[in-house]
Design an enzyme around this catalytic site. Structure first.
Site, short mmCIF file in Angstrom:
data_model
loop_
_atom_site.label_atom_id
_atom_site.label_comp_id
_atom_site.label_asym_id
_atom_site.label_seq_id
_atom_site.Cartn_x
_atom_site.Cartn_y
_atom_site.Cartn_z
N HIS A 193 0.85 -1.18 0.00
CA HIS A 193 0.00 0.00 0.00
C HIS A 193 0.90 1.24 0.00
O HIS A 193 2.02 1.21 0.53
CB HIS A 193 -0.89 0.01 1.24
CG HIS A 193 -1.86 -1.13 1.30
ND1 HIS A 193 -3.15 -1.04 0.84
CD2 HIS A 193 -1.71 -2.41 1.75
CE1 HIS A 193 -3.77 -2.20 1.02
NE2 HIS A 193 -2.91 -3.05 1.57
N GLU A 195 0.88 4.09 1.64
CA GLU A 195 1.33 4.61 2.94
C GLU A 195 2.31 3.68 3.62
O GLU A 195 3.23 4.12 4.32
CB GLU A 195 0.13 4.89 3.85
CG GLU A 195 -0.68 3.68 4.28
CD GLU A 195 -1.79 3.32 3.32
OE1 GLU A 195 -2.78 2.70 3.75
OE2 GLU A 195 -1.67 3.65 2.11
#
Length: 288
Positions: A193, A195
């Site tokens: 992902h 982040e």
């Protein structure tokens, strides 16, 4: 002599244009923003421009048409071409037209600043001698950082590497420590992902797992996996552009399934075994 160095930015993508403008304004430059090559031509007629940054894919008149106009009119203006196209044909045409430099999108702040300074110094300017009052603090506002995150997400989609998700981690001084984009499609990594990748990079750069003095910027609200990692490293301030509800309809089937499966521990069978041996191992590690 003017206290300002005037830079023209011709880019039809407002996010990208605002990002570059914000970066260069922190260095004390006077920015003139336009959205196509024809506007750029009109702007140099009305103002004394010292350097131009132009995107090649603007409509109706692109960056190369702008450069050809300069050549035809005998206008001696250094030009930096901005493009998301990595084709060698772009470099060949740029060199033939005397373009100073080609920068790839999304443009890295440090590279942009260094490129502009290098070209201006060759032209006899001294960027460091700009009027002190003209300079803004050398930090990036949340709006500029979010614009960069969105630009990263756009490029990630166009490259086919993953979905429209980008993230940046900054330190207490506003310096960028980590960047990440969604790489689940290209890496075949369900943990990739945006982040998560940005936080990993920041932790590696700082050589510590405590990021409580850092800030996270995401193109969309962090996933549950991302939220767990955020809590683990102690990040206290998070900026995001879109909520889960706002982007739910654009998530692909795999991402939607992953989102729905998160937090469903009750549906899986967890069995504890080897407790005593593991406890001894942890005790030995604690003593050492």
């Amino acid at each position: 002599m003017s206290d300002f160095i005037h830079i023209l930015i011709a880019e039809d993508n407002q996010v990208s244009r605002d990002l570059m403008s914000g970066i260069l304004q922190t260095q004390g430059y006077k920015i003139h923003g336009v959205s196509d090559g024809q506007e750029a031509i009109e702007r140099i007629r009305a103002h004394d421009i010292d350097l131009a940054l132009v995107d090649i894919n603007m409509a109706p008149k692109g960056g190369f048409e702008f450069v050809k106009h300069l050549v035809a009119q005998g206008i001696d203006l250094p030009v930096v071409v901005i493009t998301g196209d990595q084709s060698s044909d772009i470099l060949t045409e740029a060199n033939a037209l005397g373009v100073q430099r080609v920068l790839q999108k999304p443009v890295e702040p440090k590279r942009l600043i260094e490129t502009v300074e290098r070209i201006l110094k060759r032209r006899g300017f001294n960027p460091s001698a700009l009027a002190v009052e003209a300079r803004e603090p050398a930090t990036y506002s949340p709006q500029i950082l979010m614009a960069k995150v969105i630009d990263m997400a756009i490029k990630n989609v166009s490259s086919g590497k993953g979905g429209p998700y980008g993230a940046i981690v900054t330190g207490a001084d506003g310096k960028i420590l980590g960047e990440g984009v969604n790489g689940r499609a290209s890496r075949m990594d369900p943990t990739a992902h945006a982040e998560v990748m940005a936080i990993r990079q920041a932790a590696e750069r700082l050589s510590r797992g405590d990021l409580s003095d850092c800030t996270l910027y995401c193109s969309s609200e962090p996933t549950m996996m991302g939220q767990a990692l955020i809590a683990s490293v102690g990040i206290k301030k998070i900026y995001y552009a879109l909520t889960h509800d706002e982007i739910r309809h654009i998530r692909d089937r795999g991402e939607e399934a992953a989102r729905q499966n998160m937090g469903q521990r009750e549906s899986a069978e967890y069995t504890q075994i080897g407790r005593d041996e593991a406890m001894e191992m942890f005790k030995s590690w604690d003593k050492s």
